[in-house]
Write an enzyme that holds these catalytic residues in place. Structure first.
Site, mmCIF file in Angstrom:
data_model
loop_
_atom_site.group_PDB
_atom_site.id
_atom_site.type_symbol
_atom_site.label_atom_id
_atom_site.label_comp_id
_atom_site.label_asym_id
_atom_site.label_seq_id
_atom_site.Cartn_x
_atom_site.Cartn_y
_atom_site.Cartn_z
ATOM 1 N N LYS A 69 49.174 97.791 57.728
ATOM 2 C CA LYS A 69 49.109 97.477 56.565
ATOM 3 C C LYS A 69 49.629 95.947 56.219
ATOM 4 C CE LYS A 69 50.956 102.283 54.964
ATOM 5 N NZ LYS A 69 51.550 103.224 54.900
ATOM 6 N N GLN A 100 57.521 104.453 54.478
ATOM 7 C CA GLN A 100 56.482 105.456 55.353
ATOM 8 C C GLN A 100 57.020 106.898 54.964
ATOM 9 O OE1 GLN A 100 52.932 104.086 55.893
ATOM 10 N NE2 GLN A 100 53.091 106.019 56.529
ATOM 11 N N ASP A 117 53.143 103.302 46.108
ATOM 12 C CA ASP A 117 52.747 104.931 46.639
ATOM 13 C C ASP A 117 52.223 105.728 45.292
ATOM 14 O OD1 ASP A 117 51.727 105.530 49.117
ATOM 15 O OD2 ASP A 117 54.624 105.235 49.497
HETATM 16 N N1 GUN Z 1 52.678 109.064 54.910
HETATM 17 C C1 GUN Z 1 51.157 109.636 54.837
HETATM 18 N N2 GUN Z 1 50.709 109.063 53.677
HETATM 19 C C2 GUN Z 1 51.355 108.146 53.059
HETATM 20 C C3 GUN Z 1 51.463 107.130 52.284
HETATM 21 O O1 GUN Z 1 50.091 107.457 51.462
HETATM 22 N N3 GUN Z 1 52.378 106.503 51.837
HETATM 23 C C4 GUN Z 1 53.508 107.095 52.289
HETATM 24 N N4 GUN Z 1 54.295 105.862 51.820
HETATM 25 N N5 GUN Z 1 53.552 107.208 53.593
HETATM 26 C C5 GUN Z 1 52.594 108.198 53.568
#
Ligand code: GUN
Length: 285
Positions: A52, A96, A119
């Site tokens: 990211k 996350q 998200d």
């Molecule tokens: N863990 C696995 N996929 C995701 C996601 O799309 N967003 C977040 N915040 N954590 C994750």
């Protein structure tokens, strides 16, 4: 033999589009910013978080990275989220998942300002997704829609089967496909006659998280097969939910793993960050 849908290429094009939007905002003295919070030291999560950060650099997005120890309390995490909600340099906040067991994911999700919820997990945003009025779309389902569009496939009137009913993928995925006028069936671990249901699908989307789950006998000839699974095999290699070698000759189009849905999730996160910056600055999207 199926068309292989190239998620790497599509995600690169989206990141380029996002970079242009970010550059346009820069001219108005706005640099979009994304805060990513990682609690604990799960190695897979560390890789995602690093990816990211790299994508932010490509797109001209400022990244704020918080790596907190596993024993961080829920109150400490909520305090950080509260500070980021107030920080005008931060347009997007992502925690996350999964978080350690002593922290309630719902408490974390509910604490994020819905306008900064890149998200799209906050109940306000989930509600808007349901209504079809959302500006921030959940990254993985939105990425799947982009892939389907990129392959020139119109879901309208098609039978779509989504395997998996998670809040992150299955449920919002079904909703986005319904908004594209597909007829959607959601299947899950209690579904009876799964193979027969999948065989009806013009578009089959698997988000199960089990290698070799989707086999050739589940595929309608010519179907579009989207593999959201990212599973690590014993040899360390990544694989999806779909038995690619057996399914690809039957399908009309298929996404590979890696290089399919995975890169799209991050590209859509970048898009959401720029969209969030526009929303917060009252700029038309
Ligand atoms: N863990 C696995 N996929 C995701 C996601 O799309 N967003 C977040 N915040 N954590 C994750």
């Amino acid at each position: 033999m199926a068309i292989i849908i190239d998620g790497k290429a599509v995600s690169a094009a989206i990141k380029q589009r996002v970079a242009q939007q970010a550059a346009a905002l820069q001219k108005q003295n706005i640099q979009p910013g994304l805060a990513v919070i990682l609690v604990g030291d799960d190695p897979a999560s560390q890789i995602y978080v690093n990816n990211k950060k790299k994508a932010c650099e490509v797109c001209g997005i400022r990244s704020f990275s918080y790596s907190l120890p596993a024993q961080t309390t829920q109150d400490e995490l909520l305090e950080l989220i509260g500070a980021l909600n107030q920080n005008p340099d931060v347009n997007g906040i992502l925690v996350q998942l999964p978080v350690p067991r002593h922290i309630q994911p719902d408490a974390v999700i509910n604490a994020i300002d819905p306008l900064k919820d890149v998200d799209a997990f906050h109940p306000v945003n989930v509600g808007k997704i349901m209504q079809g009025t959302a500006s921030l779309l959940p990254c993985t389902p939105a990425g799947v829609i982009e892939l389907i569009d990129s392959a020139g496939i119109d879901p309208a009137g098609k039978d779509c089967v989504v395997i998996g009913r998670s809040n992150i993928v299955g449920k919002p995925m079904a909703m986005l496909m319904m908004h594209r006028n597909a007829t959607v069936t959601i299947c899950h671990s209690k579904t009876q006659n799964l193979t027969a249901k999948c065989r009806q699908a013009d578009i089959l989307i698997s988000s199960v998280g089990k290698p070799h789950f989707v086999t050739a006998d589940m595929i309608k000839p010519g179907a579009v097969v989207i593999d959201v699974g990212i599973n690590r095999q014993k040899d360390g290699k990544l694989c999806g939910d779909v038995e690619f070698e057996a399914v690809a000759p039957i399908a009309g189009a298929i996404t590979p793993v890696p290089g399919g849905v995975g890169p799209m999730t991050i590209a859509m996160l970048m898009q959401n960050t720029v969209t969030a910056a526009k929303l917060q600055n009252h700029i038309a999207i």
